[in-house]
Write a protein that holds these residues in place. Sequence first.
Motif, PDB file in Angstrom:
ATOM      1  N   SER A  44       0.836  -1.201   0.000  1.00  0.00           N
ATOM      2  CA  SER A  44       0.000   0.000   0.000  1.00  0.00           C
ATOM      3  C   SER A  44       0.868   1.246   0.000  1.00  0.00           C
ATOM      4  O   SER A  44       2.068   1.197   0.296  1.00  0.00           O
ATOM      5  N   LEU A  45       0.238   2.371  -0.327  1.00  0.00           N
ATOM      6  CA  LEU A  45       0.944   3.648  -0.303  1.00  0.00           C
ATOM      7  C   LEU A  45       1.400   3.995   1.108  1.00  0.00           C
ATOM      8  O   LEU A  45       2.455   4.608   1.295  1.00  0.00           O
ATOM      9  N   ASP A  46       0.624   3.589   2.109  1.00  0.00           N
ATOM     10  CA  ASP A  46       1.014   3.855   3.496  1.00  0.00           C
ATOM     11  C   ASP A  46       2.358   3.209   3.819  1.00  0.00           C
ATOM     12  O   ASP A  46       3.198   3.808   4.502  1.00  0.00           O
ATOM     13  N   GLU A  47       2.573   1.991   3.346  1.00  0.00           N
ATOM     14  CA  GLU A  47       3.839   1.305   3.598  1.00  0.00           C
ATOM     15  C   GLU A  47       4.983   1.994   2.875  1.00  0.00           C
ATOM     16  O   GLU A  47       6.108   2.054   3.386  1.00  0.00           O
ATOM     17  N   VAL A  48       4.712   2.503   1.679  1.00  0.00           N
ATOM     18  CA  VAL A  48       5.732   3.253   0.942  1.00  0.00           C
ATOM     19  C   VAL A  48       6.082   4.529   1.691  1.00  0.00           C
ATOM     20  O   VAL A  48       7.255   4.875   1.870  1.00  0.00           O
ATOM     21  N   GLU A  49       5.060   5.248   2.155  1.00  0.00           N
ATOM     22  CA  GLU A  49       5.299   6.498   2.866  1.00  0.00           C
ATOM     23  C   GLU A  49       6.054   6.265   4.168  1.00  0.00           C
ATOM     24  O   GLU A  49       6.803   7.130   4.628  1.00  0.00           O
ATOM     25  N   ALA A  50       5.891   5.067   4.758  1.00  0.00           N
ATOM     26  CA  ALA A  50       6.598   4.744   6.001  1.00  0.00           C
ATOM     27  C   ALA A  50       8.106   4.675   5.766  1.00  0.00           C
ATOM     28  O   ALA A  50       8.889   4.836   6.712  1.00  0.00           O
ATOM     29  N   LEU A  51       8.534   4.452   4.522  1.00  0.00           N
ATOM     30  CA  LEU A  51       9.965   4.435   4.212  1.00  0.00           C
ATOM     31  C   LEU A  51      10.554   5.836   4.208  1.00  0.00           C
ATOM     32  O   LEU A  51      11.771   6.008   4.222  1.00  0.00           O
ATOM     33  N   ASP A  52       9.681   6.852   4.152  1.00  0.00           N
ATOM     34  CA  ASP A  52      10.120   8.250   4.166  1.00  0.00           C
ATOM     35  C   ASP A  52      11.046   8.550   2.983  1.00  0.00           C
ATOM     36  O   ASP A  52      12.024   9.285   3.103  1.00  0.00           O
ATOM     37  N   LEU A  53      10.717   7.981   1.819  1.00  0.00           N
ATOM     38  CA  LEU A  53      11.563   8.181   0.650  1.00  0.00           C
ATOM     39  C   LEU A  53      11.578   9.625   0.185  1.00  0.00           C
ATOM     40  O   LEU A  53      12.578  10.109  -0.343  1.00  0.00           O
ATOM     41  N   ASP A  54      10.468  10.334   0.372  1.00  0.00           N
ATOM     42  CA  ASP A  54      10.430  11.713  -0.107  1.00  0.00           C
ATOM     43  C   ASP A  54      11.457  12.586   0.605  1.00  0.00           C
ATOM     44  O   ASP A  54      11.869  13.624   0.100  1.00  0.00           O
ATOM     45  N   ALA A  55      11.902  12.163   1.791  1.00  0.00           N
ATOM     46  CA  ALA A  55      12.902  12.937   2.532  1.00  0.00           C
ATOM     47  C   ALA A  55      14.244  12.942   1.817  1.00  0.00           C
ATOM     48  O   ALA A  55      15.053  13.842   2.001  1.00  0.00           O
TER      49      ALA A  55
END
Length: 214
Positions: A88-99
């Motif tokens: 899910s997108l939530d799991e992707v966002e948990a990686l904090d890749l945008d940082a």
Amino acid sequence: MNDLTIDLPDADATRAFGLALARELRAGDLVMLTGDLGAGKTTLTQGIGTGLGVRGQVASPTFIIARVHPPLADGPYLVHVDAYRLGSLDEVEALDLDASLDESVTVVEWGQDLVESLAEDRLEITIERPRGGLGVSAGSDGTDDGLDSPEAGVRHVTVRAVGDRWAGFERAAAALRAAVVASVESSEEADDTAGPRAEGSGMQELAADPSAEK
């Protein structure tokens, strides 16, 4: 939006494609790699890592989800992500890749329908491999691509350039094509020269064998 379709006959051509692609990349770029297990995603990423000049072996990051490779000199980091186990997108966002996006080239395997929201500008690369025949096993280089086997077959690659960042992608596409052509020609030349050397070596061994003179 611009598209490029190209065939990669072997692992060397796949790495050459990645190396040439690295010359077109800069910090902030997102590259999505889509393809079946064994398609050549990690092999292509190895070429990108070589072209960027980053530290550490570029291998499949499956069990740790993401690897960060710092540059050996000036240049962007390489963030190599395997999203195969993310659902899910939530799991992707948990990686904090945008940082880390702004200071890195981010390459995401298995990221289709998961990471598009990270960047409006991106390259979406799809790799198709022949069906059947080749069993996939992990290589000593950390890939599971099976590309170094002579039975691996040609990979059909499509690059979709999305966003204003890639306006005028035709120039980059021409450079990528040229790199693959050069790799193929180099391999063919190596094959041509290897044959005579092998025959010559055999003749020398035969002459050195005393029994051959009888």
